[in-house]
Design a protein around this motif. Structure first.
Motif, PDB file in Angstrom:
ATOM      1  N   UNK A 155      52.554 114.563  90.688  1.00 11.07           N
ATOM      2  CA  UNK A 155      52.982 113.271  90.147  1.00 11.07           C
ATOM      3  C   UNK A 155      54.353 112.937  90.718  1.00 11.07           C
ATOM      4  N   UNK A 156      54.414 111.881  91.531  1.00  8.59           N
ATOM      5  CA  UNK A 156      55.676 111.509  92.183  1.00  8.59           C
ATOM      6  C   UNK A 156      56.405 110.398  91.422  1.00  8.59           C
ATOM      7  N   UNK A 157      55.719 109.779  90.464  1.00  7.69           N
ATOM      8  CA  UNK A 157      56.353 108.729  89.673  1.00  7.69           C
ATOM      9  C   UNK A 157      55.480 108.348  88.495  1.00  7.69           C
ATOM     10  N   UNK A 158      56.107 107.712  87.499  1.00 10.77           N
ATOM     11  CA  UNK A 158      55.403 107.250  86.305  1.00 10.77           C
ATOM     12  C   UNK A 158      55.796 105.804  86.054  1.00 10.77           C
ATOM     13  N   UNK A 159      54.809 104.972  85.688  1.00 13.08           N
ATOM     14  CA  UNK A 159      55.076 103.571  85.384  1.00 13.08           C
ATOM     15  C   UNK A 159      54.379 103.142  84.102  1.00 13.08           C
ATOM     16  N   UNK A 160      55.064 102.321  83.305  1.00 12.43           N
ATOM     17  CA  UNK A 160      54.480 101.787  82.072  1.00 12.43           C
ATOM     18  C   UNK A 160      54.833 100.308  81.943  1.00 12.43           C
ATOM     19  N   UNK A 161      53.991  99.580  81.215  1.00 11.46           N
ATOM     20  CA  UNK A 161      54.315  98.183  80.928  1.00 11.46           C
ATOM     21  C   UNK A 161      55.428  98.083  79.902  1.00 11.46           C
ATOM     22  N   UNK A 171      60.261 113.678  81.868  1.00  5.55           N
ATOM     23  CA  UNK A 171      58.919 113.882  82.401  1.00  5.55           C
ATOM     24  C   UNK A 171      58.897 114.848  83.584  1.00  5.55           C
ATOM     25  N   UNK A 172      60.073 115.134  84.131  1.00  2.81           N
ATOM     26  CA  UNK A 172      60.112 116.029  85.284  1.00  2.81           C
ATOM     27  C   UNK A 172      59.652 115.368  86.566  1.00  2.81           C
ATOM     28  N   UNK A 173      59.817 114.031  86.658  1.00  2.00           N
ATOM     29  CA  UNK A 173      59.508 113.302  87.892  1.00  2.00           C
ATOM     30  C   UNK A 173      60.770 112.571  88.330  1.00  2.00           C
ATOM     31  N   UNK A 174      60.810 112.227  89.599  1.00  2.00           N
ATOM     32  CA  UNK A 174      62.036 111.617  90.136  1.00  2.00           C
ATOM     33  C   UNK A 174      62.104 110.110  89.905  1.00  2.00           C
ATOM     34  N   UNK A 175      60.969 109.502  89.508  1.00  2.00           N
ATOM     35  CA  UNK A 175      60.972 108.047  89.396  1.00  2.00           C
ATOM     36  C   UNK A 175      60.195 107.583  88.171  1.00  2.00           C
ATOM     37  N   UNK A 176      60.805 106.665  87.398  1.00  2.00           N
ATOM     38  CA  UNK A 176      60.166 106.077  86.215  1.00  2.00           C
ATOM     39  C   UNK A 176      60.380 104.569  86.252  1.00  2.00           C
ATOM     40  N   UNK A 177      59.287 103.818  86.051  1.00  2.00           N
ATOM     41  CA  UNK A 177      59.367 102.356  86.060  1.00  2.00           C
ATOM     42  C   UNK A 177      58.818 101.812  84.745  1.00  2.00           C
ATOM     43  N   UNK A 178      59.538 100.863  84.157  1.00  2.00           N
ATOM     44  CA  UNK A 178      59.028 100.154  82.988  1.00  2.00           C
ATOM     45  C   UNK A 178      59.258  98.662  83.162  1.00  2.00           C
ATOM     46  N   UNK A 179      58.272  97.874  82.758  1.00  2.00           N
ATOM     47  CA  UNK A 179      58.420  96.417  82.817  1.00  2.00           C
ATOM     48  C   UNK A 179      59.316  95.923  81.692  1.00  2.00           C
ATOM     49  N   UNK A 180      59.240  96.607  80.552  1.00  2.00           N
ATOM     50  CA  UNK A 180      59.976  96.133  79.375  1.00  2.00           C
ATOM     51  C   UNK A 180      60.363  97.315  78.492  1.00  2.00           C
ATOM     52  N   UNK A 181      61.605  97.312  78.007  1.00  2.00           N
ATOM     53  CA  UNK A 181      62.089  98.341  77.084  1.00  2.00           C
ATOM     54  C   UNK A 181      62.395  97.702  75.736  1.00  2.00           C
ATOM     55  N   UNK A 182      61.806  98.247  74.679  1.00  2.00           N
ATOM     56  CA  UNK A 182      62.029  97.742  73.325  1.00  2.00           C
ATOM     57  C   UNK A 182      63.052  98.618  72.609  1.00  2.00           C
ATOM     58  N   UNK A 183      64.163  97.992  72.191  1.00  2.00           N
ATOM     59  CA  UNK A 183      65.247  98.736  71.548  1.00  2.00           C
ATOM     60  C   UNK A 183      65.140  98.755  70.029  1.00  2.00           C
TER      61      UNK A 183
END
Length: 198
Positions: A155-161, A171-183
């Motif tokens: 797994x080289x990256x993880x992405x979520x909406x 997660x132990x991966x070098x790249x994480x992408x999210x479209x939206x973060x809810x605080x």
């Protein structure tokens, strides 16, 4: 590294208008955690598939810009199916290379995941972008990551909406992408939950 879609406020507005943000007491099956709100991205995908696909396009674009060199995309059932299919299609179109899509399916009503035999063989030696619709505790994504590793993939990256975890999950991966973060999404154990302890 972590990337966030630049117009997060607009995303929240669309989510609310489509009824994808539900303000109510909710218990997550995978983690057992309780919350004051739920993000139902399946509703978004049903009511506004064009917008949902647009978010997947941004996710695919980000992986290309980051030079992740992805061989395939894996989605976590059920919410990750739409995301995986559309990220895969976007990568295929933009790179002129084939990026097959595989799904980690749930086993009955348990939290366990599995691949079919063909998927398991195909993942061996592959660089994988792992996706889902929403991350809360990260438990489903971690189970999927371990499953990919057991099949011989990386797994080289993880992405979520949507990231509603309110903390940096390792997660132990070098790249994480999210479209939206809810605080504003609270998370409690059953013992801490105000609704359960009134």
């Amino acid at each position: 590294a972590m990337d966030l879609t630049p117009f997060a406020d607009d995303i929240r507005k669309v989510l609310e208008e489509r009824g994808a943000i539900i303000y109510a007491h909710y218990v997550f099956r995978s983690s057992g955690l309780h919350s004051n709100m739920k993000f139902d991205m399946e509703i978004l995908c049903q009511k506004d598939p064009v917008f949902a696909a647009k978010l997947c396009r941004y996710m695919a674009d980000a992986t290309i810009e980051r030079h992740l060199y992805i061989d395939c995309v894996v989605g976590v059932e059920t919410g990750g199916i739409f995301v995986a299919e559309h990220v895969s299609m976007q990568l295929n179109a933009k790179t002129n290379l084939e990026h097959p899509c595989f799904i980690a399916t749930k086993i009955g009503t348990s939290n366990k995941l599995r691949f079919n035999k063909n998927s398991q063989k195909a993942l061996n030696g592959k660089r994988v972008f792992l996706v889902d619709d929403v991350v809360t505790s990260g438990s489903s994504l971690m189970r999927a990551k371990h499953l990919i590793q057991d099949a011989g993939g990386t797994v080289v990256g993880i992405g979520v909406l949507c990231d509603r975890s309110r903390k940096a999950i390792e997660f132990g991966v070098s790249y994480f992408y999210t479209c939206y973060t809810e605080e504003n999404a609270e998370l409690w154990t059953a013992e801490q939950c105000p609704a359960c302890n009134q």
